[in-house]
Enzyme design. Structure first.
Site, PDB file in Angstrom:
ATOM      1  N   CYS A  77      49.957  34.825   1.939  1.00 25.77           N
ATOM      2  CA  CYS A  77      48.825  35.127   2.590  1.00 25.77           C
ATOM      3  C   CYS A  77      48.273  36.508   1.453  1.00 25.77           C
ATOM      4  O   CYS A  77      47.880  36.194   0.358  1.00 25.77           O
ATOM      5  CB  CYS A  77      49.093  35.794   4.015  1.00 25.77           C
ATOM      6  SG  CYS A  77      47.451  36.663   4.693  1.00 25.77           S
ATOM      7  N   HIS A 176      50.816  31.441   7.241  1.00 30.78           N
ATOM      8  CA  HIS A 176      52.003  31.931   7.369  1.00 30.78           C
ATOM      9  C   HIS A 176      53.140  30.869   7.628  1.00 30.78           C
ATOM     10  O   HIS A 176      53.281  30.953   8.836  1.00 30.78           O
ATOM     11  CB  HIS A 176      51.963  33.321   8.210  1.00 30.78           C
ATOM     12  CG  HIS A 176      51.289  34.546   7.707  1.00 30.78           C
ATOM     13  ND1 HIS A 176      52.152  35.566   7.264  1.00 30.78           N
ATOM     14  CD2 HIS A 176      50.003  34.843   7.682  1.00 30.78           C
ATOM     15  CE1 HIS A 176      51.070  36.390   6.758  1.00 30.78           C
ATOM     16  NE2 HIS A 176      49.887  36.132   7.070  1.00 30.78           N
ATOM     17  N   GLU A 178      56.211  31.256   7.762  1.00 31.40           N
ATOM     18  CA  GLU A 178      57.423  31.716   8.245  1.00 31.40           C
ATOM     19  C   GLU A 178      57.250  32.086   9.785  1.00 31.40           C
ATOM     20  O   GLU A 178      58.358  32.154  10.614  1.00 31.40           O
ATOM     21  CB  GLU A 178      57.458  33.208   7.850  1.00 31.40           C
ATOM     22  CG  GLU A 178      56.575  34.388   7.949  1.00 31.40           C
ATOM     23  CD  GLU A 178      55.400  34.386   7.251  1.00 31.40           C
ATOM     24  OE1 GLU A 178      54.644  35.611   7.104  1.00 31.40           O
ATOM     25  OE2 GLU A 178      55.020  33.522   6.523  1.00 31.40           O
TER      26      GLU A 178
END
Length: 206
Positions: A77, A176, A178
């Site tokens: 990002c 994202h 993660e």
């Protein structure tokens, strides 16, 4: 995710900027956060400022060091945006007007479509065909930085990933991963980062 694949995670904060030369690292993950100050790409602010100059300075220094050393780097990002800026690119400061086919709503859920553009690293990791991603950003890459290419975009044509085809691992993704570790293909971004980091460390030691 770094620890899961055998790496040792070391978090750096802006207060540690002066100590940066003391830290030895084999790979870098530049994570999400506040907008990047547009002065870094020679533009005036177009939105209400939410900047973190100290973090900008630290992460620019880390990215520059990684680029100079050829260290594997994953920008997430904001991290992808700053990587692009460090290579001389620019950003869209507000995406609302760019949205035609996709919602501007931010969500951790994989509700947006990613379209892969090249046969490079990202496509090798995610596989062919579209995949689903999340979206927490209000800014995105505009002019592509030197040596980078677009690796993926969304249904509105907004850049969602960049990569350097001349490096074994230099990748920036707008979403994202993660938060999507329950999806195997998203975990590959971290697995490959650690793999290349280890390989390059071993080569340097020989």
């Amino acid at each position: 995710m770094v620890r899961l694949y055998g790496g040792q995670a070391l978090q750096l904060r802006p207060s540690q900027h002066v100590q940066l030369s003391e830290f030895a690292f084999d790979g870098v993950v530049v994570t999400g956060g506040h907008d990047i100050d547009p002065v870094l790409y020679a533009e005036e602010p177009e939105v209400e400022p939410k900047y973190d100059s100290a973090r900008d300075q630290l992460e620019q220094a880390v990215i520059d060091q990684a680029l100079n050393r050829g260290v594997p780097l994953l920008g997430i990002c904001r991290g992808a945006q700053l990587l692009n800026v460090c290579r001389g690119g620019s950003l869209h400061q507000d995406l609302k007007s760019k949205r035609q086919k996709t919602s501007n709503r931010r969500t951790l859920l994989p509700l947006k479509t990613l379209l892969l553009e090249t046969d490079g690293l990202l496509k090798q990791l995610l596989g062919s065909g579209p995949c689903r991603i999340n979206s927490l950003h209000n800014q995105a890459i505009d002019r592509i930085g030197d040596g980078l290419r677009v690796a993926a975009h969304d249904l509105d044509g907004i850049v969602q990933a960049i990569e350097d085809p001349l490096q074994p691992y230099l990748l920036g993704v707008q979403w994202h991963p993660e938060f999507l570790i329950f999806i195997p293909r998203q975990r590959r971004l971290f697995k490959q980062l650690i793999k290349v980091s280890v390989e390059q460390r071993l080569q340097a030691a020989q």
